[in-house]
Design an enzyme around this catalytic site. Structure first.
Site, mmCIF file in Angstrom:
data_model
loop_
_atom_site.group_PDB
_atom_site.id
_atom_site.type_symbol
_atom_site.label_atom_id
_atom_site.label_comp_id
_atom_site.label_asym_id
_atom_site.label_seq_id
_atom_site.Cartn_x
_atom_site.Cartn_y
_atom_site.Cartn_z
ATOM 1 N N LYS A 67 28.893 71.428 -64.726
ATOM 2 C CA LYS A 67 28.819 70.114 -65.375
ATOM 3 C C LYS A 67 27.681 70.191 -66.372
ATOM 4 C CE LYS A 67 27.157 66.213 -63.368
ATOM 5 N NZ LYS A 67 27.177 64.933 -62.617
ATOM 6 N N ARG A 111 31.498 60.833 -57.032
ATOM 7 C CA ARG A 111 31.103 61.950 -56.145
ATOM 8 C C ARG A 111 29.794 61.628 -55.443
ATOM 9 N NH1 ARG A 111 25.949 63.691 -57.841
ATOM 10 N NH2 ARG A 111 26.029 65.611 -59.057
ATOM 11 N N HIS A 138 23.424 50.404 -61.431
ATOM 12 C CA HIS A 138 24.790 50.875 -61.713
ATOM 13 C C HIS A 138 25.394 51.612 -60.519
ATOM 14 C CE1 HIS A 138 28.046 52.782 -63.943
ATOM 15 N NE2 HIS A 138 27.620 53.955 -63.496
ATOM 16 N N ASN A 160 15.953 44.697 -53.608
ATOM 17 C CA ASN A 160 15.758 45.430 -54.856
ATOM 18 C C ASN A 160 14.456 44.987 -55.481
ATOM 19 O OD1 ASN A 160 16.855 47.383 -56.724
ATOM 20 N ND2 ASN A 160 17.032 45.706 -58.187
ATOM 21 N N MET A 219 19.646 58.412 -51.700
ATOM 22 C CA MET A 219 20.494 58.986 -52.754
ATOM 23 C C MET A 219 19.855 58.986 -54.135
ATOM 24 S SD MET A 219 23.020 59.815 -50.929
ATOM 25 C CE MET A 219 24.027 60.443 -52.262
ATOM 26 N N THR A 221 16.697 60.037 -55.121
ATOM 27 C CA THR A 221 15.720 61.078 -55.465
ATOM 28 C C THR A 221 16.417 62.391 -55.794
ATOM 29 O OG1 THR A 221 14.074 59.999 -54.105
ATOM 30 C CG2 THR A 221 13.678 62.303 -54.623
ATOM 31 N N LYS A 226 10.236 61.945 -57.798
ATOM 32 C CA LYS A 226 10.880 60.695 -57.365
ATOM 33 C C LYS A 226 10.726 60.528 -55.855
ATOM 34 C CE LYS A 226 14.544 59.931 -60.765
ATOM 35 N NZ LYS A 226 15.997 59.947 -60.909
ATOM 36 N N GLY A 292 20.559 63.058 -50.096
ATOM 37 C CA GLY A 292 21.645 63.415 -51.020
ATOM 38 C C GLY A 292 21.082 63.726 -52.398
#
Ligand code: NAD
Length: 321
Positions: A67, A111, A138, A160, A219, A221, A226, A292
C-alpha cells in the site's frame, strides 16, 4: 492487471468480508506463512506530506504487494479531497507482474475496524454488554460499527477530548438501535469492551479506569510517540497485537516496554488465538488488551478480496501494462 477504483469499493466491500480477510491473514502471520516488510514513512518536504509504503507477502493466500500513500494535511482545504490518501498494488507472486491496483482509502478504514473487531470476537467476554469508545473522529465510526456486530451490546458509552465530535459515534449507536451516553473517563469502568481510536500523543485512559474482565482495543497509536492509555494498564493486562515488532516500536506497547513495565516476550500475536495455539482469555476477571498497529498484510488481504468481488460482478477494469 485489474483496476478497482476508489468509487467502486463501497458497493463491493462489506465489513464482514473485511473481517474474514483480516482474521485469516492474522492467522497466517502467526503461523509464519505471512510476513510484513519494514515500513517506509517519509516526510517528503512538500506540502507537509507524509508518504510511505506498507508491504508484505502471504504465502498461504498468495498475496504479494504494497500500500502506497500517506497523509496530505492540506488536501481538504485546497483540493476538497480527504487528507489520508492511499492506493494498493498487488503482484503475481509467481511472475512479479503487477496484477491489481485498488483504491485504498475506504479499505483502510474497513481493515482497521476489522482488526479491533477480530480482537473483540476472540478476546472479549461472551456476556459483554457495555461498549465504550474513546475517540469520535472519522475512524471511530467504522470501529464502533464493526465492534457492535461482535457481542449483544445493550449500550454505548463514549468519551472524546473534543466533546462536540461525540454525535459522530452517537449516530452509529442509534443506527444499531442502542442508547448512547457521553461519559467522563472514570465512567469507562462500566464498559466491558473499550476501543480507543484517537491521534493523541499522551495517555487518556488511566489503568484504574478499566474494570477487571474488560477487553481494550487500542487502535490509534501507529507512530512513535503516540499514546492512548497509561503504560500501567498494559502491565495489568494480557497484551495481544497484530505484529509484535510494530507493537514495541510504533504501537501502544512502545511506552510500557520502554519503561520496563512489560517485555517484548509478554506480547502475544492475536493470530495465535485465531489459530488456537494461544488460549486467549483465561478468566472472566482478566483484562485483555489488543494493540492494533495496522499492518500492510491487512490492506493486501482486503484488496485481494475486493478484486475477486469486482471480477465476479464484472466491474473490475482490465488493462494491459
Ligand atoms: P480524526 O482526525 O478524524 O480523529 C482524531 C480523534 O482523536 C478525535 O476523536 C479527536 O478528538 C482525538 N484527539 C485528537 N487529539 C487528542 C488528544 N490530544 N487526546 C485525546 N484525543 C485526541 O482521525 P481518525 O481518522 O479517526 O484516526 C484516528 C487515529 O487512528 C489516527 O492517529 C490515525 O493515525 C490512527 N489510525 C490507526 C490505524 C491502525 O491501523 N492502527 C488505521 C487508521 C488510523
Amino acid at each position: 492487471m485489474f483496476i478497482v477504483p476508489e468509487r467502486d469499493i463501497a458497493d463491493l466491500m462489506t465489513q464482514e468480508a473485511a473481517y474474514d480477510a483480516v482474521e485469516k491473514v492474522f492467522a497466517s502471520m502467526a503461523s509464519g506463512d505471512a510476513y510484513n516488510f519494514p515500513v517506509i514513512r517519509e516526510a517528503i518536504g512538500h506540502v507537509g506530506a507524509l508518504y510511505g509504503f506498507k508491504g508484505g507477502f502471504d504465502r498461504a493466500g498468495l498475496t504479494l504487494g504494497l500500500k502506497a500513500g500517506g497523509y496530505w494535511p492540506e488536501n481538504l482545504e485546497r483540493h476538497e479531497i480527504i487528507n489520508h490518501q492511499s492506493t494498493i498494488f498487488l503482484f503475481d507472486p509467481d511472475t512479479g507482474r503487477v496484477s491489481a491496483m485498488v483504491g485504498g482509502n475506504l479499505l483502510t478504514a474497513l481493515r482497521t475496524a476489522a482488526a479491533s473487531s477480530v480482537s473483540i470476537n476472540h478476546l472479549a467476554r461472551k456476556d459483554a454488554k457495555v461498549m465504550g469508545m474513546i475517540g469520535a473522529g472519522h475512524q471511530a465510526k467504522f470501529q464502533l460499527r464493526a465492534a457492535l456486530k461482535q457481542r449483544a451490546f445493550e449500550k454505548v458509552i463514549g468519551w472524546n477530548l473534543h466533546p462536540e465530535m461525540l454525535p459522530n459515534i452517537e449516530e452509529v449507536a442509534r443506527e444499531a438501535g442502542l442508547p448512547f451516553e457521553a461519559v467522563e473517563l472514570d465512567g469507562m469502568r462500566e464498559a466491558d469492551v473499550i476501543v480507543s481510536i484517537t491521534s493523541s500523543f499522551e495517555a487518556s485512559l488511566a489503568a484504574d479506569q478499566v474494570s477487571p474482565g474488560t477487553h481494550v482495543a487500542c487502535m490509534g497509536t501507529d507512530t512513535k510517540g503516540k499514546q492512548e492509555v497509561a503504560p500501567e494498564l498494559l502491565a495489568r493486562a494480557t497484551v495481544f497485537t497484530d505484529e509484535v515488532a510494530q507493537s514495541v516500536s510504533i504501537g501502544e506497547a512502545q511506552h510500557a516496554v520502554a519503561q520496563g513495565l512489560i517485555a517484548e516476550g509478554d506480547i502475544n500475536q492475536i493470530g495465535a488465538v485465531v489459530n488456537g495455539t494461544h488460549p486467549g482469555r483465561s478468566s472472566a476477571d482478566e483484562i485483555t488488551l489488543f494493540d492494533g498497529t495496522g499492518v500492510g498484510l491487512q490492506d493486501l488481504a482486503c484488496a485481494a478480496a475486493v478484486v475477486a468481488l469486482a471480477r465476479e460482478n464484472g466491474t473490475a477494469i482490465e488493462v494491459e501494462v
